[in-house]
Design a protein around this motif. Structure first.
Motif, PDB file in Angstrom:
ATOM      1  N   ASP A 107      -2.920  -5.611 -11.027  1.00 18.00           N
ATOM      2  CA  ASP A 107      -1.667  -5.190 -10.423  1.00 18.00           C
ATOM      3  C   ASP A 107      -1.225  -6.284  -9.468  1.00 18.00           C
ATOM      4  O   ASP A 107      -2.014  -7.158  -9.094  1.00 18.00           O
ATOM      5  CB  ASP A 107      -1.802  -3.839  -9.710  1.00 18.00           C
ATOM      6  N   VAL A 108       0.031  -6.257  -9.087  1.00 19.61           N
ATOM      7  CA  VAL A 108       0.605  -7.374  -8.351  1.00 19.61           C
ATOM      8  C   VAL A 108      -0.134  -7.618  -7.033  1.00 19.61           C
ATOM      9  O   VAL A 108      -0.502  -8.754  -6.717  1.00 19.61           O
ATOM     10  CB  VAL A 108       2.101  -7.131  -8.105  1.00 19.61           C
ATOM     11  N   ALA A 109      -0.383  -6.573  -6.279  1.00 20.02           N
ATOM     12  CA  ALA A 109      -0.995  -6.742  -4.959  1.00 20.02           C
ATOM     13  C   ALA A 109      -2.414  -7.285  -5.068  1.00 20.02           C
ATOM     14  O   ALA A 109      -2.802  -8.215  -4.348  1.00 20.02           O
ATOM     15  CB  ALA A 109      -0.987  -5.416  -4.205  1.00 20.02           C
ATOM     16  N   GLN A 110      -3.218  -6.715  -5.970  1.00 17.87           N
ATOM     17  CA  GLN A 110      -4.596  -7.171  -6.112  1.00 17.87           C
ATOM     18  C   GLN A 110      -4.650  -8.577  -6.696  1.00 17.87           C
ATOM     19  O   GLN A 110      -5.472  -9.409  -6.281  1.00 17.87           O
ATOM     20  CB  GLN A 110      -5.410  -6.207  -6.983  1.00 17.87           C
TER      21      GLN A 110
ATOM     22  N   GLU B 192      -2.481 -10.892  -6.301  1.00 16.39           N
ATOM     23  CA  GLU B 192      -2.115 -11.821  -5.235  1.00 16.39           C
ATOM     24  C   GLU B 192      -3.286 -12.053  -4.294  1.00 16.39           C
ATOM     25  O   GLU B 192      -3.587 -13.201  -3.925  1.00 16.39           O
ATOM     26  CB  GLU B 192      -0.912 -11.297  -4.467  1.00 16.39           C
ATOM     27  N   ARG B 193      -3.980 -10.981  -3.915  1.00 12.51           N
ATOM     28  CA  ARG B 193      -5.140 -11.133  -3.028  1.00 12.51           C
ATOM     29  C   ARG B 193      -6.225 -11.983  -3.686  1.00 12.51           C
ATOM     30  O   ARG B 193      -6.816 -12.873  -3.044  1.00 12.51           O
ATOM     31  CB  ARG B 193      -5.696  -9.754  -2.644  1.00 12.51           C
TER      32      ARG B 193
ATOM     33  N   GLN C 235       5.442  -9.403 -10.878  1.00 10.81           N
ATOM     34  CA  GLN C 235       4.314 -10.332 -10.891  1.00 10.81           C
ATOM     35  C   GLN C 235       4.778 -11.773 -11.050  1.00 10.81           C
ATOM     36  O   GLN C 235       4.237 -12.684 -10.417  1.00 10.81           O
ATOM     37  CB  GLN C 235       3.324  -9.977 -12.010  1.00 10.81           C
TER      38      GLN C 235
ATOM     39  N   MET D  79       5.843 -12.902  -7.706  1.00 14.54           N
ATOM     40  CA  MET D  79       4.678 -13.204  -6.876  1.00 14.54           C
ATOM     41  C   MET D  79       4.101 -14.571  -7.236  1.00 14.54           C
ATOM     42  O   MET D  79       3.743 -15.377  -6.351  1.00 14.54           O
ATOM     43  CB  MET D  79       3.622 -12.112  -7.046  1.00 14.54           C
TER      44      MET D  79
END
Length: 434
Positions: free
Chosen positions: A177-180, A182-183, A214, A217
């Motif tokens: 997913d986008v947030a994970q 990115e991290r 994504q 990002m």
């Protein structure tokens, strides 16, 4: 992996061949070709310090490979580590091939042990084929990128890679997913980008497997650090191009999907680029991005014929890539021989010089690494491979009757493969020996 003790001063004798510039497309006599037969390549502290015809003094550890060809290590600008498991898989075009073969193989790389073993096998295979630097796709799993970076660092190799970004149109086990994502990407950048000879590439699988969020990002990561690379696929297959048109109706073209998000820049490597138009080529040239030409894969999957002459006319860089496992060999000679055939089908005749340049100095220049790799200039790292000019009675007979240098090198490029490789050196240290 084979590694020998590294002398501080190493001299290798053989027929030295590299490039000082960009050879013409079809020219057989090129001022950009630097050929030094029966000469010594001098390596000190892992770097090239010169070449000379006369034998060096006794302060050097000397290896005499007279009658053999010595080249800079090949640079493969697009290859997939986990896809060794599916090389030579039968019967599909790109999209079916991904679903039938590639995605199941990549799911296994969630296991750290599988990822570590796969990375070691892959990098040792590159070295055993004469490739010393590469731009590589691992999988969506963070651990697969970690394993690949760690294995490359152990071998001292120049490696550009990054965790694959995919958040749709793939099996759930391969979606992030986008947030994970990115991290994970930021953590990997912090830990590996610029460490030793490693560099991070923001790695978009291809437009269909990333949501607009994504892609945005990924573009933000590139804008935040201009030293990052970006790698993806573009315009490989006609069905793929149509799918992208349906998914991104606002974009002018497949390439425009990436351009809109800031993913085209001088450190961007886009594989394939078969189904581009003149405007796409203009945009590529203006951005400084390069296309990785993958002829073996394009032929094997029936994707199409890349127009290298149009790329040259437009002014963007083209490098050579195996694209294993769509490609059928890690051998850059086999890849370049297929490249000649692809261009011949379009009525163009690719010279051995233009081909080899795209896998050595040209690839290094496209990656901004010409001060480090791709030629025998003073100060470059000694990524060097030693080759037999011929292996077997057919190639040996052909070599004996070859009249001039281009004819000899073209025959070598066409008839040789990893069986001709004698040794591979990475930064002056032997990493493969036959």
């Amino acid at each position: 992996m084979t590694a020998s003790a590294t002398p501080s001063r190493l001299a290798l004798k053989g027929d030295l061949l590299d490039f000082t510039g960009t050879p013409g497309w079809a020219e057989r006599d090129s001022a950009a070709v630097r050929f030094q037969p029966a000469s010594w390549l001098l390596i000190e502290g892992g770097r090239i310090v010169g070449t000379q015809a006369e034998e060096p003094d006794e302060s050097w550890t000397k290896q005499d490979h007279s009658g053999r060809l010595i080249l800079p290590g090949f640079i493969d600008t697009h290859v997939h580590c986990p896809q060794l498991d599916v090389i030579a898989s039968y019967g599909t075009e790109l999209l079916d091939w991904l679903n039938t073969y590639t995605f199941p193989a990549e799911q296994r790389y969630a296991d750290p042990a599988v990822a570590a073993a796969g990375a070691a096998r892959f990098l040792d295979a590159l070295l055993a084929h004469g490739t010393t630097s590469a731009v590589v796709f691992p999988t969506v799993h963070k651990v697969s990128a970690e394993a690949l970076f760690e294995a490359a660092a152990t071998r001292g190799m120049r490696l550009i890679a990054g965790k694959v970004l995919m958040d749709r149109h793939a099996p759930p086990a391969l979606c992030d997913d986008v947030a994970q994502a990115e991290r994970d990407s930021i953590d990997l950048i912090d830990r590996f980008h610029g460490r030793e000879r490693l560099a991070y590439a923001v790695t978009v699988r291809f437009a269909p497997t990333s949501t607009p969020a994504q892609l945005a990002m990924a573009g933000a990561l590139c804008r935040a650090d201009a030293s990052l690379y970006m790698q993806t696929h573009v315009a490989e297959n006609r069905s793929e191009v149509e799918w992208v048109r349906q998914l991104f109706p606002e974009a002018r073209s497949y390439l425009d999907v990436y351009a809109r998000e800031g993913l085209l820049h001088p450190r961007a490597v886009l594989a394939h680029g078969i189904w581009l138009d003149d405007e796409d080529r203009r945009v590529l040239a203006a951005s400084g991005a390069q296309v990785a030409f993958c002829p073996s894969s394009n032929l094997f999957l029936g994707s199409g014929l890349f127009d290298w002459v149009a790329a040259r006319a437009a002014g963007f860089a083209v490098s050579a890539a195996s694209d294993v496992g769509g490609g059928t060999s890690l051998s850059m000679q086999r890849t370049l021989a297929d490249g000649y055939k692809v261009q011949a089908l379009a009525g163009q005749r690719l010279s051995a010089w233009a081909a080899l340049h795209a896998a050595t100095r040209g690839a290094a220049e496209g990656l901004g690494l010409q001060q480090e790799i791709g030629h025998f200039g003073v100060g470059t790292l000694a990524d060097v491979c030693i080759w037999d000019w011929a292996q077997g009675p057919v190639a040996e007979a052909r070599f004996q009757v070859a009249r001039e240098l281009h004819e000899k090198v073209f025959a070598w490029m066409t008839l040789s493969d990893e069986r001709n490789l004698v040794a591979s050196y990475v930064a002056g240290r032997q990493r493969y020996q036959r």
